[in-house]
Each structure stands twice: as C-alpha cells, then as structure tokens.
Design an enzyme around this catalytic site. Sequence first.
Site, short mmCIF file in Angstrom:
data_model
loop_
_atom_site.label_atom_id
_atom_site.label_comp_id
_atom_site.label_asym_id
_atom_site.label_seq_id
_atom_site.Cartn_x
_atom_site.Cartn_y
_atom_site.Cartn_z
N HIS A 1 -0.18 4.50 6.30
CA HIS A 1 -0.02 5.12 4.97
C HIS A 1 -0.36 6.61 5.04
O HIS A 1 -1.27 7.11 4.39
CB HIS A 1 -0.91 4.42 3.95
N ARG B 1 -10.66 -8.26 6.99
CA ARG B 1 -9.58 -8.73 7.84
C ARG B 1 -9.82 -8.30 9.30
O ARG B 1 -10.69 -7.48 9.58
CB ARG B 1 -8.24 -8.18 7.34
N GLU C 1 3.67 -0.51 7.99
CA GLU C 1 4.36 -0.44 6.70
C GLU C 1 5.75 0.18 6.78
O GLU C 1 6.50 0.11 5.80
CB GLU C 1 3.51 0.31 5.67
N LYS D 1 -6.41 -1.81 8.92
CA LYS D 1 -6.38 -0.61 8.09
C LYS D 1 -6.31 0.64 8.94
O LYS D 1 -6.58 0.64 10.15
CB LYS D 1 -7.62 -0.57 7.19
N ALA E 1 -7.97 0.23 -2.67
CA ALA E 1 -6.95 0.57 -1.67
C ALA E 1 -6.74 -0.51 -0.62
O ALA E 1 -5.80 -0.39 0.18
CB ALA E 1 -7.31 1.89 -1.00
N ASN E 2 -7.58 -1.52 -0.58
CA ASN E 2 -7.37 -2.62 0.38
C ASN E 2 -7.59 -3.95 -0.33
O ASN E 2 -8.41 -4.77 0.08
CB ASN E 2 -8.27 -2.47 1.60
N TYR F 1 -1.70 -0.52 9.96
CA TYR F 1 -1.26 0.17 8.76
C TYR F 1 -1.79 1.60 8.81
O TYR F 1 -2.94 1.84 9.20
CB TYR F 1 -1.80 -0.51 7.50
N ASP G 1 -2.35 2.85 -1.95
CA ASP G 1 -2.30 3.18 -0.53
C ASP G 1 -1.35 4.35 -0.25
O ASP G 1 -1.52 5.08 0.73
CB ASP G 1 -1.85 1.97 0.29
#
Length: 371
Positions: free
Chosen positions: A96, A15, A118, A75, A299-300, A94, A270
């Site tokens: 996390h 991404r 998030e 990420k 995790a992704n 993101y 995550d």
Amino acid sequence: MRIGCPKEIKNHEYRVGLTPESARELVQHGHEVWIEAGAGSGIDATDQQYRTAGARIVEGPEAIFAECEMVVKVKEPQAGERAMLREGQILYTYLHLAPDPDQTRDLVDSGVTAIAYETVTGPGGSLPLLKPMSQVAGRMSVQAGATALEKAQGGRGVLLGGVPGVLPGRVVVIGGGVVGFNAAQMAVGLGADVTILDRDPEVLERLGIHFESRAKTRFSNVANLQDAVCGADLVIGAVLIPGAAAPKLVTREMLGDMQKGAVLVDVAIDQGGCFETSRATTHADPTYVVDGVVHYCVANMPGAVARTSTYALNNVTLPHALRIADLGWREALRANPHLAAGLNVHAGEVVYEAVAQELGYVFRPVGEVLG
C-alpha cells in the site's frame, strides 16, 4: 531458496505470513524456511508445529532479514524492519505504497525487490491476493460499525436490524466491489436498510439482481452521495483504485449535514482513506470523532480475526511464493504477467505507475526491469 517469515509487529497485528502448512509446502519443494519464534502465536500455531513442518525457528527478526533471500510477511514493513532490508532481497507482502511516502522512500533506498500482494492481478483485472482480505474487511466493517453505533461507544444508539415497530438502521455502502458486496451482505443479513452506491452500471445491475429488494442501488454522483450519506446511520467506505490513493468522496463539509453519532467506517484507509477526515487508527484505539461523527479507520481490520484471515490469505499467496522460490523472482514474473503486476519497487526504482505518479518518482515499466 532460503525464505524467512518474521513475526508481525504492527499494532494488534496477529496474522502471520506463512502457516505451518505453507511452510511444509515450501520445504517439500526443496527450500529452507526460517520462522521467527512466536510468529504464529496469533493464530495458535506453535513453534513445534513449524519444526514438524520442516522449518527452522530463529530468535528475533535480525537473522531473517540478514540471511534470507525472500521475506514473506502480511503487513507493510515497519520502520525498524525497513532498516534491515538489503539490496537484492525479495520482499513479498502487502505494501500500500501510494499513501505512504516514508515507506516508499525506504524501500527505494534499500535496493529491495518488493512484490505487493494488493497489485497482483488475475483474469479480468481481478485482485486475487487482495480479495480474501477485502471479503474479511467488508464483513467486519458492519460489525465494527454496529458496535460503534452503540451509545456507550459514542454512536447514535441505533440497532441496525431494528425491532418490531421501530425502523432499522440505515447503512450506506460506497463502492460495489468485493468489500462493498460483503459489507452489504452482512448489513442485509442483520435486517438493516441498505443502499449501495457505485459508478459502474454493470456493477449496479449485478448488485440489483443479487440483492433484489433487500438492498437499494444508486449511481454514485455528488448529489446522490451527499443525499445518502446525510441520512445514514452507518457509512462504509469501500472504494478502491488498484495501487493508487483512494479518492476523498465524503468531504468535511458533508459531515456537518450528517446525524450526530452517525458512524463512518473507512475500509479504504490502507490506501489513504475515502473520507476527507480519515486518519489511520489501530485496534487499540479504533475510533475518533469529528463534527459529532464517529470515525472507525483501523488500517489492519482483518488482523482482529487473525486465524481466519491468515489461512484465507495463505490460500492465495502460497502458489506465487512457490513460483518465486522455484524459479527465482525474475523468471517467475516473466512467466506470469499477473504476478509481474505485483512488482512495485526494484533496485532503487519505482516500477508501479500509480505509485510513481502519486509520489513523484520516475516510473520504470516492469517490462524493462524483466528485460
């Protein structure tokens, strides 16, 4: 404002934080956009498309982290990226943080202003910047689980939809939120025997009305959870506590009562995962086995369908990016309490309560930061 978008470097992450269309919007608002060369290759967006949108292409991430006022990613920054963050810089991605003490420490030490997708909220306590990736991950969890169930992948050799004369596979979805709803939709569509567990009676009622007889609902307590999990072919963990570490609902002891070759897909990984035996994996090596049970804990997950995921993500992240760039982060957060909920770290302090509690930091409320 000068806004930079580096290429994602997490394992098999395709991404990108800004599409060419998003870059164009920022440029039309009078901002300068820097894109690392090749950043959009995972979604088939060329450097020339970014140039046409008005962005500047730079080689390597160093210039972006050194000279851009805001860094937009997908990420969480990896260790090498965190080393390049600097005081006063805005990081919008993101994060996390609750299950990641190393990242939290590095962000605190950097002095960066870190806004996490998030934890940005919406009306009614929704999480609009997390929702599209939850939709993608929920739908992917079933196809990933179906693949892992194949005998050649270590699974039981069960076809989720069955065939005439043979029972379908049994799918248990733990959590009836966005991830769980989308997982259940996919599993029901394949013809699986689906059970959804949740603790909220209103959620269970809503799911029951939507699925009618196509899926069963059960209240999530220890007894019901253990009973459902032990008879399942595929268990999907879809539990979320916003910003906090996920609770460990499926214990190591429960694994001993599960069918050999059953599959656990932990979409909550995550946030640390909701199975006691979960540990993060990658698309390069997605599964491992504990007590005969296959674990899929990538995790992704949405990174595997990068084009769909990137455009879905930009649809919801761009409006806030424009506000931050147009007004400055402080005024943007003052004007929008939903965006203010996304602030996790600022100037060496943790300003998101769940993260501070989980990792032992002194919590400073966002209201104090904004003055």
